[in-house]
Design an enzyme around this catalytic site. Structure first.
Site, mmCIF file in Angstrom:
data_model
loop_
_atom_site.group_PDB
_atom_site.id
_atom_site.type_symbol
_atom_site.label_atom_id
_atom_site.label_comp_id
_atom_site.label_asym_id
_atom_site.label_seq_id
_atom_site.Cartn_x
_atom_site.Cartn_y
_atom_site.Cartn_z
ATOM 1 N N ALA A 63 0.846 -1.186 0.000
ATOM 2 C CA ALA A 63 0.000 0.000 0.000
ATOM 3 C C ALA A 63 0.884 1.240 0.000
ATOM 4 C CB ALA A 63 -0.875 -0.018 1.250
ATOM 5 N N GLY A 107 -0.753 -5.086 0.419
ATOM 6 C CA GLY A 107 -1.752 -4.936 -0.638
ATOM 7 C C GLY A 107 -1.298 -5.584 -1.937
#
Ligand code: NAI
Length: 706
Positions: A63, A107
């Site tokens: 992320a 992520g």
């Protein structure tokens, strides 16, 4: 389609490329670009299957961490629903493959797991490191990972946050193939095979075969919770990550995703996560030195020398050898040299035994260290680090000798922990090349390097020291020259309060216990016993003439030394020690403390755990504020990074200055004013603290103006 994500074709195969340098983080625009690509692939009849790859050095490394702060501070605009993007990938009617090189973390791995297949190069790594930022995976990582890797592996990865290799990922089912040679071509060949086989693309969310059952999973979760309690003491995120994986084994996919989201939110808005994100950026921030622009070029360090093969010198030499830099280590007598080299050898042997590196690596490192009794070879060393006894006369004598022997341009560094760098530099004709390199014990382990700037130290020497810290795998923090620099100057105040608390009524184990519960690696009195109480005693005796009559002085430690209780090395100090070095409270010490208190007219009382925390932490904070105001530390975050990496301060508290902000500077200041009234001038509040508290500001605000 956004520029961050492009779609091209290789024959009938769509190729999605994520191009968001440097690490292809999932910044705004990236998920949107992936979604648009998947949509285009679905609609384009000429495309039969697709591959997604990262441009540059890596797949999606994770992320964009700055986005977390924007969410908690309410600055972030509603973005695309990331879960929907992952579901779109998974629902794509054509086979899609994630091609992984570099790292697929956080992520990045969550995106990859939504693909039907994953292939990786041998050097690739995958992981869910969110716990290191006080978070858990927030895009179904805890729900998809056990479906691919099985429950035990998923729990471990989500709870400890450590990455695994492509080989381990293959064995556990996270990746479907390891590709030797060109990744893109390998991935395209892989998807073509899948198309040819006519296999229906598998949706990870529908794969339940590895989820186990309650009876087989229960001991896995129990063991993981116990382990996390020990290895991540006081941290909520690892426990939350385990809860989330457990939910994934018990609830339907969509409900488990909701549970994960709930837990993720709790973690994201926690003080722990905010502190850990502060630390993450802080480690990068400390490398920025306002008056040294990036174009100041560091010197090359090809050869080093260390003087003194004692506790510190040996560890320092190991750092150089570990970084592949040949290093001479010089002593005054063969015995000392042999003893120092034997300790180095033993440390390396332990590492080989624990499997940290191979015997061959150890041999290479040992071969880089040249023990000797002379200055031979010092003439072409690029840096010399002095680590002899702590005494000004000796240090000056050595720097005078170095001045005569070393080449122009060589860095002359001292590992002194308290002494004046400018005075040491005055023994040379080149003070601009003299600097402090304050390592922490054990020097081969502790990450902190305080880099002490003298008034003449030139910018290249500072830039080289900062670059060198990185090369030695340390966190270099630049500090100004004063007694004790940043870390030890603050520690002095902290240690003093710990001892005063004991005199006023707490037992040693109360003080250490409260601070251990606060999260410190060890309490201060136990640390004293470990380091040797005689060290401080000698320094105090040397500085006795500086003591002001009438000032309160912590007496117990001196008395312990007078009794021959130097700490662990003599089997007794603040505590007794058995043969396993177990800490045992000692009634004899309690008696001594009572006597010392009576002698000083101190009326002993009950001391609460809160008071112990406030007195010790606020002593650190008050001194830290003075240090900031004097410019000895560049920023509050520099102090935090020093305490986290050199003093066992708990990362989940963010460091003493961040902790002060979390408590509220007004509260801290008010308490310090009370302590000032009760205990006198040692508690005089730092003017900067007063100012910030009165203006309703924080140390973090103060840093922003830098
Ligand atoms: P130590 O006593 O373990 O080692 C000092 C070594 O220097 C001894 O082996 C001694 O034989 C050698 N030595 C003395 N004069 C010498 C000379 N003229 N040439 C070559 N070698 C000489 O001391 P330690 O603990 O390693 O401390 C060294 C320096 O590091 C001191 O300035 C100390 O303040 C600093 N320091 C110590 C820390 C610690 O935790 N021990 C932490 C950070 C800094």
């Amino acid at each position: 389609m956004s520029e961050l994500v492009t779609l091209s074709k290789d024959g009938e195969i769509g190729v999605i490329t994520v191009n968001n340098p440097p690490v292809n983080a999932l910044s705004p625009g990236v998920p949107e670009g992936i979604a648009a690509s998947i949509e285009a692939i679905t609609k384009d009849d000429s495309i039969k299957g697709a591959v997604m790859i990262g441009a540059g050095q890596t797949f999606i490394a994770g992320a964009d961490i700055r986005e977390f702060g924007k969410i908690t501070s309410g600055q972030r605009k509603e973005g695309i629903n990331f879960h929907m993007v992952l579901q779109m990938i998974e629902d794509c009617p054509k086979p899609v493959v994630a091609a992984i090189h570099g790292t697929a973390f956080g992520g990045g791995l969550e995106v990859a797991m939504a693909f039907h297949y994953r292939v990786a190069v041998p050097a690739a790594q995958v992981g869910q490191p969110e716990v290191k930022l006080g978070l858990i995976p927030g895009a179904a990582g805890t729900v998809r990972l056990p479906r691919l890797a099985g429950v035990a592996r998923a729990v471990q990865m989500c709870a400890d946050g450590n990455p695994i290799s492509a080989k381990e990922a293959l064995e556990s089912g996270i990746v479907d193939a390891v590709v030797e040679g060109d990744l893109l071509q390998g991935a395209i060949a892989f998807v073509r095979e899948k198309i040819a086989s006519g296999e229906t693309p598998r949706k990870t969310r529908e794969r339940n075969e590895k989820l186990g059952d309650e009876a087989s999973n229960a001991p896995v979760f129990a063991a993981a919770r116990d382990l996390a309690k020990k290895t991540a003491r006081g941290m909520m995120a690892p426990q939350a990550a385990i809860d989330a994986v457990e939910a994934a084994t018990k609830l339907p996919f969509i409900d488990a995703v909701k549970k994960e989201a709930e837990l993720f939110q709790q973690c994201l808005f926690s003080d722990q996560s905010k502190a850990l994100i502060h630390v993450f950026f802080g480690e990068r921030e400390v490398a920025r030195i306002p008056d040294i622009p990036k174009d100041v070029k560091p010197f090359e360090i090809r050869k080093a020398a260390v003087i003194g093969a004692g506790t510190m010198g040996g560890g320092i030499a190991m750092n150089y050898a570990n970084a592949g830099i040949p290093v001479i280590i010089k002593e005054t007598a063969q015995d000392f040299l042999d003893r120092g080299m034997a300790i180095i050898r033993k440390n390396y042997e332990n590492s080989v035994r624990k499997g940290r590196f191979s015997q061959e690596t150890m041999d290479k490192r040992m071969a880089l260290i040249t023990p000797q009794l002379t200055y031979d070879g010092f003439e072409d060393a690029d840096i010399v680090v002095e680590a002899v006894f702590e005494g000004m006369e000796l240090k000056k004598q050595i720097f005078g000798e170095l001045d005569k022997i070393c080449k122009q341009g060589a860095i002359l560094a001292s590992n002194t922990s308290t002494l004046d760098i400018d005075e040491i530099a005055s023994a040379t004709t080149r003070p601009e090349f003299v600097i402090g390199h304050h390592f922490f014990s054990p020097a081969n382990v502790m990450r902190l390097l305080e880099i002490v700037r003298g008034k003449a130290t030139n910018k290249e020497v500072i830039a080289t020291s900062m670059a060198l810290a990185k090369k030695l795998k340390k966190v270099g923090v630049l500090v100004g020259n004063c007694n004790g620099f940043v870390g030890n100057r603050m520690l002095h105040q902290y240690g003093r309060e710990a001892q005063f608390l004991v005199e006023e009524g707490a037992r040693p184990q109360d003080v250490d216990g409260a601070l251990y519960n606060f999260g410190m690696a060890m309490g201060p009195l136990a640390v004293g016993d470990l380091a040797g109480l005689d060290v401080g005693w000698r320094i105090r005796k040397e500085h006795a003439h500086l003591r002001v009559a009438g000032d309160r002085y912590p007496l117990v430690a001196d008395r312990l030394c007078e009794m021959g209780r130097y700490g662990q090395k003599t089997g007794a100090g603040w505590y007794k020690y058995d043969e396993n070095r177990k800490t045992i409270p000692d009634p004899e010490v309690d008696k001594l403390i009572e006597e010392v208190a009576a002698e000083q007219g101190i009326k002993r009382r009950t001391i609460t755990e809160d008071e112990i925390i406030e007195r010790t932490q606020y002593a650190l904070i008050n001194e830290g504020a003075k240090i900031l105001e004097e410019g000895i530390a560049l920023r509050a975050v520099d102090i935090d990074i020093i305490y986290l990496n050199g003093y066992g301060y708990p990362a989940r508290r963010g460091g003493p200055m961040w902790y002060a902000d979390a408590v509220g500077l007004k509260k801290v200041y008010d308490r310090i004013c009370r302590f000032h009234e009760e205990h006198g001038k040692i508690w005089a509040p730092a003017p900067l603290l007063k100012k910030l508290a009165e203006e309703g500001r924080t140390f973090a605000d103060f840093d922003k103006q830098k």
